[in-house]
Design an enzyme around this catalytic site. Structure first.
Site, PDB file in Angstrom:
ATOM      1  N   GLU A  33       0.892  -1.636   0.276  1.00 16.70           N
ATOM      2  CA  GLU A  33       0.438  -0.064   0.304  1.00 16.70           C
ATOM      3  C   GLU A  33       1.402   1.263  -0.436  1.00 16.70           C
ATOM      4  OE1 GLU A  33      -1.791   2.926   0.909  1.00 16.70           O
ATOM      5  OE2 GLU A  33      -1.978   2.674   2.565  1.00 16.70           O
ATOM      6  N   CYS A  55      -1.711   8.893   3.421  1.00 17.58           N
ATOM      7  CA  CYS A  55      -1.629   8.286   1.548  1.00 17.58           C
ATOM      8  C   CYS A  55      -2.669   8.867   1.019  1.00 17.58           C
ATOM      9  CB  CYS A  55      -0.725   6.926   1.241  1.00 17.58           C
ATOM     10  SG  CYS A  55      -2.255   5.796   2.086  1.00 17.58           S
TER      11      CYS A  55
END
Length: 465
Positions: A240, A274
């Site tokens: 990720e 993120c």
């Protein structure tokens, strides 16, 4: 530093409060041989985890959640001091952590194969653990992102070695003490879970390379993710990684709602998320109105002490990170960007910045990971989609429009792992699939989906019995 049920205590790495810049802890940094030993112990205990019944795995996870719930305030305060995250946001992270552990417990009992019809015998499948999961986690969500890896790993019967960020390891240490207590209470060998603190270029590198690791689950930067993928060879990997997450605002949308959403999402955890808004692509007819709302909302944000309940934005993780953001703002302005508000730096604090840019500006191409909101003018939705897709990233995107047909067409056209309609790219629930395409990652998180990633499917065929 917690290996085979024993704590290894040394003063190798200083941990700093990013707001006060005071030293708050010293932690152990494992060397490569110690890391290899920790992995070997985790591997030796994989059969213990595999042989635990689903009910026992369920109990482990529920007991961990119960212990965290008794210490919610401690964990929230720890996150705020360790990361600089405003306390109201830290409390939300703790609540999400509880949800993630409880979801993991639920799926521990839901893990099942299937029966396949055959005229020649009985065919069925079994879900089996991979063996050893190496979890490597970042500083920005130092409790919840750990849970998204170790919760499903325990649910599926894998043993775990955890390597948290050395910038913010304290929540991981407290969590490990809870896991130690639960394993002891249930008379399970503590070697099924090991905590390996230290430098990423040693500990993380060894976890990614070591043949005794069956899967690496990593959250962090693209550069390190690519290195892990290369090192892992035939290991299973979920990555990720980063993103420059576009938010498209069309003229038929609720402009004020879009502006509020952009500001709230962009400046969450000082932009160190993120799925933070990377750039807002606004149709030219509503650009002026949208920008006014953005500036008004930004002016109302409270910058300061993370432990103050009124604070909206705390510091970045370090003065070096803040200096990097300050330099990015200057570089953007030198490339023609117009700084509308903010951008000043005080130690680790950056006053939230809003910048008008064009698609050639560096802020349209990179992940800033800081409190900087770039705004771009576009002629129409087609141009917005074209700019959004002209990126090496593909994590999440947001689209604001009141036309469902436009929304669905844009969702089909965007090259991103998740598309949020009338919400920012920052939206996430712990039970939804989460992950990116292109340079933004491999595989999917979200408890149910991580559980699937952490299993092997074994097929059994029975003839003539």
């Amino acid at each position: 530093m917690f290996i085979d049920g024993k704590w290894i205590i040394r003063d190798d790495i200083d941990v700093f409060d990013p707001y006060t810049l005071k030293n708050i802890e010293k932690i152990t940094a494992l060397d490569r041989e110690e890391t290899k030993n920790a992995i070997e112990i985790t591997e030796k205990n994989k059969e213990v985890m595999k042989n635990l019944s689903p009910s026992k795995r369920y109990s482990i996870l529920m007991k961990i959640a119960e212990q965290i719930s008794l210490k919610k305030d401690l964990f929230a305060k720890t996150i705020s001091i360790d990361v600089g995250k405003p306390i109201k946001q830290s409390k939300i992270e703790v609540d999400r952590t509880l949800t993630a552990f409880r979801l993991s417990a639920f799926y521990a009992k839901e893990l099942r194969g299937e029966t396949i019809n055959s005229e020649n015998g009985l065919i069925f499948t079994k879900k089996e653990p991979l063996g050893v999961v190496g979890a490597i986690t970042p500083f920005n969500f130092p409790l919840n992102l750990i849970t998204h890896k170790i919760g499903p790993a325990i649910a599926t019967g894998n043993s775990v070695i955890l390597h948290p960020s050395s910038k913010a390891p304290i929540a991981a240490i407290y969590l490990t003490k809870i896991i130690e207590h639960v394993l002891k209470q249930m008379d399970i060998p503590r070697g099924v879970f090991n905590l390996a603190t230290g430098n990423g270029d040693i500990v993380g590198d060894e976890i990614s390379k070591n043949d005794k690791i069956n899967m690496v689950s990593f959250t962090g930067s693209v550069e390190i993710g690519e290195s892990i993928s290369k090192n892992a060879k035939m290991k299973k990997v979920t990555l990720e990684l980063g993103g420059n997450n576009p938010m498209i605002v069309l003229k038929d949308s609720d402009i004020k709602l879009a502006a509020k959403s952009a500001v709230k999402s962009k400046f969450l955890n000082a932009g160190q998320v993120c799925i933070s808004v990377g750039q807002v692509l606004v149709e030219e007819e509503v650009l002026e109105t949208f920008t006014k709302y953005i500036i008004d909302e930004t002016k109302n944000l409270v910058l300061g002490n993370p432990l103050d309940t009124k604070t909206d934005i705390g510091p970045l993780i370090s003065p070096e990170s803040a200096l990097r953001i300050e330099n990015l703002i200057k570089e953007s302005v030198n490339e023609g960007g117009e700084l509308l508000i903010g951008g000043n730096r005080q130690n680790s604090l950056i006053f939230p910045a809003v910048i008008n840019i064009d698609e050639d500006n560096l802020l349209s191409k990179i992940e800033t990971f800081g409190p900087v909101l770039p705004i771009l003018k576009v002629k129409n939705s087609e141009e917005a989609v074209s700019i959004a897709n002209n990126s090496k990233y593909g994590l999440q995107a947001g689209v604001f429009t009141n036309d469902i047909n436009k929304a669905m067409k844009i969702a089909d056209s965007l090259e991103y792992g998740g598309i949020m309609i009338n919400s920012s790219p920052t939206f996430r629930k712990d039970n939804m699939p989460f992950g990116g395409v292109k340079k933004s990652g491999l595989g999917r998180e979200g408890i149910k989906y991580t559980v699937e990633e952490m299993c092997e499917t074994k097929t059994v065929v029975i003839h003539n019995i």
